[in-house]
Each structure stands twice: as structure tokens, then as C-alpha cells.
Scaffold this motif. Structure first.
Motif, PDB file in Angstrom:
ATOM      1  N   GLU A   1      73.637  54.188  34.977  1.00 40.88           N
ATOM      2  CA  GLU A   1      75.073  54.158  34.652  1.00 40.88           C
ATOM      3  C   GLU A   1      75.260  54.407  33.157  1.00 40.88           C
ATOM      4  O   GLU A   1      76.126  55.184  32.731  1.00 40.88           O
TER       5      GLU A   1
ATOM      6  N   TRP B   1      85.143  54.170  34.237  1.00 38.99           N
ATOM      7  CA  TRP B   1      85.326  53.945  35.673  1.00 38.99           C
ATOM      8  C   TRP B   1      85.182  52.478  36.051  1.00 38.99           C
ATOM      9  O   TRP B   1      85.251  52.105  37.202  1.00 38.99           O
ATOM     10  N   LYS B   2      84.959  51.617  35.065  1.00 38.23           N
ATOM     11  CA  LYS B   2      84.852  50.184  35.307  1.00 38.23           C
ATOM     12  C   LYS B   2      85.996  49.443  34.627  1.00 38.23           C
ATOM     13  O   LYS B   2      86.617  49.975  33.714  1.00 38.23           O
TER      14      LYS B   2
ATOM     15  N   ASN C   1      83.263  47.970  39.237  1.00 39.87           N
ATOM     16  CA  ASN C   1      83.880  49.290  39.260  1.00 39.87           C
ATOM     17  C   ASN C   1      85.344  49.133  39.647  1.00 39.87           C
ATOM     18  O   ASN C   1      85.678  48.282  40.475  1.00 39.87           O
TER      19      ASN C   1
ATOM     20  N   ASN D   1      88.287  49.366  41.700  1.00 36.92           N
ATOM     21  CA  ASN D   1      88.314  49.579  43.140  1.00 36.92           C
ATOM     22  C   ASN D   1      89.574  48.966  43.748  1.00 36.92           C
ATOM     23  O   ASN D   1      89.691  47.745  43.856  1.00 36.92           O
TER      24      ASN D   1
ATOM     25  N   PHE E   1      87.250  54.077  41.287  1.00 38.88           N
ATOM     26  CA  PHE E   1      86.520  54.415  40.055  1.00 38.88           C
ATOM     27  C   PHE E   1      87.478  54.895  38.957  1.00 38.88           C
ATOM     28  O   PHE E   1      87.121  55.738  38.126  1.00 38.88           O
TER      29      PHE E   1
ATOM     30  N   TYR F   1      87.647  58.504  38.364  1.00 34.73           N
ATOM     31  CA  TYR F   1      86.438  59.231  37.965  1.00 34.73           C
ATOM     32  C   TYR F   1      85.423  59.301  39.110  1.00 34.73           C
ATOM     33  O   TYR F   1      84.229  59.530  38.881  1.00 34.73           O
ATOM     34  N   GLY F   2      85.902  59.106  40.343  1.00 33.81           N
ATOM     35  CA  GLY F   2      85.014  59.045  41.499  1.00 33.81           C
ATOM     36  C   GLY F   2      84.198  60.316  41.687  1.00 33.81           C
ATOM     37  O   GLY F   2      83.006  60.253  42.024  1.00 33.81           O
TER      38      GLY F   2
ATOM     39  N   ALA G   1      80.796  58.526  41.701  1.00 33.95           N
ATOM     40  CA  ALA G   1      80.578  57.863  43.002  1.00 33.95           C
ATOM     41  C   ALA G   1      79.109  57.970  43.434  1.00 33.95           C
ATOM     42  O   ALA G   1      78.573  57.055  44.065  1.00 33.95           O
TER      43      ALA G   1
ATOM     44  N   TYR H   1      76.493  55.226  43.204  1.00 37.16           N
ATOM     45  CA  TYR H   1      76.563  54.048  44.079  1.00 37.16           C
ATOM     46  C   TYR H   1      76.352  54.424  45.537  1.00 37.16           C
ATOM     47  O   TYR H   1      76.730  53.665  46.434  1.00 37.16           O
TER      48      TYR H   1
END
Lengths: 333, 226
Positions: A216, A247-248, A284, A286, A313, A316-317, A321, A324
Motif C-alpha cells: 500500500e 483512498w483511506k 479504506n 467504504n 476507496f 480511487y477504486g 482495489a 485488496y
């Protein structure tokens, strides 16, 4: 690693900063004045009167003065930037969760002047070829500085768009030369109650510690930020250098970093320690996994009246993605 | 004497005090509205409005609960005549607070609001506190006191203790990490409720004595407690 670019318009088509900041401030004034009748339920002013008031109270010089001189010089424009309108420097630097300077969001702007950002060194330790330290001046030479306009989503349900200045965190990690058994990296923030009066209170365990899995941290979107709006970072935003993981949730992005510690086991972060059922290691963004006490489905973009849907995300998925794949993100929240 | 006037103000002074108190209770609304209008509430004004109206609900609930013990300890019986206004202002800020949640937070998405009430304990207790406040506001006028009869009115209005506990719980459960403020409110409430325990026993003893015909109840004409 396959790096996909976001489906945004190219940066060259973006309206110049001074123009949109000014335009946005003006629109913001209109919106706030227009909304007052509804919010307070007691404004007797007509719509036309409110518009006139907004026009009168708007000063063209406002935005230009607050954007600063852009002391970091020429910046590489990043293809990872969003084309959304950034929040004003004032909003970004006066609405901060930086508990080292107090739990109120206005406290960091008022208190952070006590932070001494020069000289500043960052230690690399743990599972590295050789533990050593690097001065901020040398960090700045590791890579060309880029402007990266990222969305930031706070776990509390608000969001901003922030034009960071920095370079990929990966560049510092490569300099640190982690060993092959290093699987995680911890980011340790400064611990000095003399400079950070909020640390006199045990709200969290100090120093503030955050962490990422190494892949990450090596992802091209993970940023080591040293500036904002073309200028050096305001102290309340985590000067002189901080992590930005767009994205977090915001708390994953440690501020005023003094050490990178490479470890084999998943570290326990400050928020995990404080409330393990509420803040997971991954955190993340979500919309499908609520905070135990509130929904994460929507967010209020600072400066907007309504709320917008939160994106997986944080939008930014497409790029992240894959990190994960095969994980149950409800369990590993 | 000045002291005498404070203890027993004339009708004209009482009217002035009431007007001043009314304006003071309205002041937070005026400041919030002015803050929104002048864009002085910081980057997230909606949060300030929601939080501000909630905090003033809690403060006014606690102030309302202070009236009775203060009246008893000072002997200034006129304080009792301010209690209804304070209680109604607590309801008014609760209404603004709930309204800001329904409108500015949820935009009248009733499905989401329903789920919130069921799923989020801090919303559940907040809504419960508001629901319990409604009958108190509705029965606050003199006609309703007469219609219900002092004893029944009193029993109904004792639910304000529960409401205050729910309101503090609502605040406690929503803060992210630093619980200093909820602890302060909870401590004040604990003192206010604690003060009522001996008063209550004393009241019971008097009632029992009166029933046996050995003493006369010479309490105040208005309903005692809350």
C-alpha cells in the motif's frame, strides 16, 4: 504493477487556481447568505437584498492574498490529480483533526505555531538495510515535487479536495532500503508536549502512530506531502512532512512524521488502540461498512450545502482495489 | 432594602426579569443566525448549527433543573415563575436541533432517518428524549396544569429527569474520543438529581405526617419538583 490513470480530464484543462478560488469564494458567499433565511428561520431579508449584501462583502483581493506566493517553485502536474474544485487554503488550514494541538478542529490553526519544523530529520529503522536518518532538505532532493489534487474523506463524514505538493512515498521507502521480510511500515509522528500541547492529555497514546502494508505504501497514489497550494505545508496540516493516503480515511495519513519503522507484523495504530471495534488497520473509505456509531454512506464536502454519496476507496477504486483482492473488507475494515 | 427586593421583586420588576430572561434565552439563536449570515462559523457552519442547538438544549435542560433547588435554598420563590419559560426554551432548542438533523443532515430521507433511529443508539436516545419532551411542552400552560390536576401533572413532568439523562447519554455516545464535555454535563446532572433525593424523602415524610393529621402541608401553591 499495472497503473491505471483516473478517468479525469487532463490537468491542462483545469481552470487556473487564482480564478477558481476567487470564483468559488464568491459563490460560497452567495450560497451562505442565500441559505441563512432557511437555517435561522428568522431572516427577513429578501433574496435580492441577500445577493446585494454578498456582492458588497466580497473583496476581489481575498483569494489571491491567501493562496500565497507558491514558494515551492515550479511543480510537476500529476495525472493522478482530480479535476474537482479544491477547497480554499483557509478551509483546508482551519478545519483540522490534529489532536496533538487539541481536539477542536479550530485548535490546530490557533496552536500549531509552537511546532518547530527546522531542523527536521526522519529516522528509518526496524527491518532496513541500515538504520539511519535523513534531513528534510535531503528528502526534498529525492524526487521532483508534484502538485497532486486529491480528495480527502474524514472518518467523521466530511470531505475536502486538497492540492497537495509532494512526491510518491515510494521514493523515500526505496531510499530506506527495507529488507525483504519487512511487510508493514509504521509512520511515527513527533512526540514533544512542549511543541504539541495537546499531548499533555491522554486522548490518544502518543506518539501518534499509523501504518500501511508495504505494498500500500509503495502504491503510486500514496504521497509524501510537503506542501499545499504550491507553498510549504502550514504547521496545522502536518508540517514539515506528512503522509497522504487518499483512498483511506484521513486519520491514516500521519502528520509531522519523524520516523518510518519497517516491521514484519501488522502494527497497532493509535486509533486501533483507542477503539479497536471502531477503527481497523485498513480503514479504506467504504460506504458499505458503517462506523459502528454512524453511517459512512454519504459525506458533506466542506463548502457544500447538500451531501454527496461516498465512493468506495474514496473514488480511487480503479487504481487501488487490486491491493485488496480476495479480502473480506467487512471483516478487515 | 436591595436584598429584600431581590428576594421579593415587585410585579413590574418580575416582568422586566422575564423579558430579560426571554432575550437571554434567544441570544444563542441570534448569534448562530448572525454567524451563518456573516460566514463566521468556520468551514463547516452546518456542524456548528447542529452542535450549537444540541448543546443549548442540554444547557437549558440543566438550567431548568437548577431552578427548584435554587429556589428552595435561597427562598426566592419568584424563581419558580421562570421555570416554565426555561423549560420551553429547552424544547425550542431541541426542536431546532432535531430540525437541523432531519433537514441539514438527512435532507428528509425518511428511510435513512428510520434506519438511523433503529441502528444508532445515540440517535435512538436523542429521539426518545425529544419525544418525551413533547408532552411536557404541550402541558406547560396553566390550563393544562388545572386540567390534569397538580398530582398527575407532577408525575408527568417528573419525566424531565429521564429526559435529561437521555440527553446527556445522547451527547456522550456521539463524541469520537474526548469525552470531557459529556462528563461535565453528566456531573452537573448527577449533582442536580442527587440534590433531589433528600428533598424527596423530606417531602414524603411531610405528606405522611399530614395524612396522619399531625401536621399541615403548607407547601407552595405551584407544583413542587421537577
Amino acid at each position: 504493477m499495472l497503473i491505471r490513470k483516473p478517468a479525469d480530464i487532463p490537468p491542462s484543462e483545469i481552470t487556473p487556481r487564482s480564478t477558481y478560488v476567487e470564483r468559488r469564494r464568491f459563490l460560497g458567499k452567495l450560497a451562505s447568505v442565500g441559505g441563512v433565511g432557511g437555517v435561522s428561520g428568522m431572516s427577513g431579508m429578501s433574496g435580492v437584498g441577500a445577493l446585494a449584501m454578498a456582492a458588497m462583502s466580497w473583496r476581489p483581493g481575498d483569494a489571491v492574498a491567501e493562496v500565497g506566493a507558491g514558494s515551492l517553485g515550479a511543480l510537476v502536474k500529476s495525472a493522478h490529480s482530480t479535476n474537482e474544485t479544491p477547497n480554499s487554503l483557509h478551509d483546508i488550514s482551519h478545519y483540522n483533526n490534529f489532536y496533538e494541538f487539541g481536539v477542536d478542529k479550530a485548535a490546530p490553526a490557533a496552536q500549531a505555531h509552537t511546532l518547530v519544523t527546522r531542523p527536521w530529520t526522519v529516522r528509518v529503522e526496524g527491518l532496513v538495510k541500515k538504520p539511519r536518518q535523513i534531513a528534510i532538505e535531503d528528502i526534498l532532493k529525492l524526487a521532483p515535487l508534484e502538485e497532486r489534487i486529491y480528495r480527502l474523506r474524514c472518518v467523521e463524514g466530511w470531505s475536502m479536495v486538497i492540492p497537495w505538493v509532494g512526491f510518491p512515498l515510494e521514493r523515500l521507502i526505496r531510499w530506506a532500503e527495507p529488507l525483504s521480510d519487512a511487510k508493514f511500515v509504521e509512520f511515527v509522528s513527533l512526540h514533544d508536549p512542549k511543541q504539541m500541547p495537546g499531548q499533555l492529555f491522554p486522548v490518544l497514546r502518543w506518539p501518534y502512530v499509523e501504518g500501511l502494508r508495504l505494498d500500500e505504501a509503495m502504491h503510486p497514489l500514496a504521497l509524501l506531502a510537503v506542501g499545499l497550494y504550491g507553498d510549504i505545508l502550514p504547521k496545522q496540516n502536518g508540517a514539515p512532512l506528512r503522509i497522504v493516503v487518499p483512498w483511506k480515511y484521513g486519520f491514516k495519513s500521519g502528520k509531522s512524521i519523524v520516523a518510518l519503522r519497517f516491521v514484519a507484523q501488522q502494527p497497532v495504530t493509535s486509533w486501533m488502540r483507542a477503539a479497536p471495534s471502531e477503527y481497523g488497520f485498513y480503514s479504506n473509505v467504504n460506504p458499505d461498512v458503517d462506523h459502528p456509531r454512524w453511517s459512512q454512506a454519504r459525506e458533506r464536502r466542506i463548502g457544500e450545502f447538500g451531501k454527496r454519496k461516498t465512493l468506495p476507496f474514496n473514488g480511487y477504486g480503479e487504481q487501488v482495489a487490486g491491493l485488496y483482492a480476495g479480502m473480506d473488507l467487512r471483516k478487515q475494515f | 432594602m436591595w436584598a429584600g427586593r431581590v428576594a421579593k421583586p415587585s410585579a413590574a420588576w418580575l416582568a422586566r426579569i422575564k423579558v430579560a430572561l426571554f432575550l437571554a434565552c434567544l441570544l444563542p439563536t441570534v448569534l448562530l443566525a448572525l454567524g451563518v449570515y456573516q460566514d463566521r462559523l468556520g468551514p463547516n457552519p452546518i456542524e456548528v448549527v447542529t452542535r450549537g442547538t444540541g448543546e443549548w438544549t442540554l444547557r437549558l435542560l440543566l438550567i431548568t433543573l437548577t431552578v427548584t433547588p435554587l429556589c428552595r435554598s435561597s427562598g426566592w420563590k419568584w424563581l419558580m415563575r421562570m421555570r416554565r419559560m426555561l423549560g420551553l426554551f429547552a424544547f425550542y432548542y431541541a426542536l431546532l436541533h432535531l430540525g437541523s438533523y432531519l433537514w441539514l443532515d438527512q435532507f428528509f430521507d425518511w428511510g435513512a432517518i428510520g434506519r438511523d433511529i433503529l441502528k444508532r443508539p445515540f440517535i435512538t436516545v436523542g429521539v426518545a428524549a425529544f419525544m418525551l419532551l413533547v408532552p411536557l411542552a404541550a402541558t406547560s400552560n396553566q390550563a393544562m396544569v388545572r386540567r390534569l390536576g397538580g398530582r398527575r401533572w407532577l408525575r408527568l413532568h417528573r419525566s424531565v429527569y429521564l429526559i435529561a439523562i437521555l440527553a446527556v447519554t445522547h451527547f456522550w455516545w456521539l463524541v469520537k474520543r474526548d469525552i470531557t464535555e459529556p462528563v461535565v454535563y453528566a456531573s452537573i446532572l448527577a449533582v442536580l438529581l442527587g440534590m433531589r433525593l433528600p428533598l424527596h424523602r423530606w417531602g414524603q415524610a411531610r405528606t405522611q405526617a399530614a395524612a396522619k393529621g399531625r401536621a399541615r402541608v403548607t407547601g407552595p401553591a405551584w407544583p413542587r419538583n421537577p
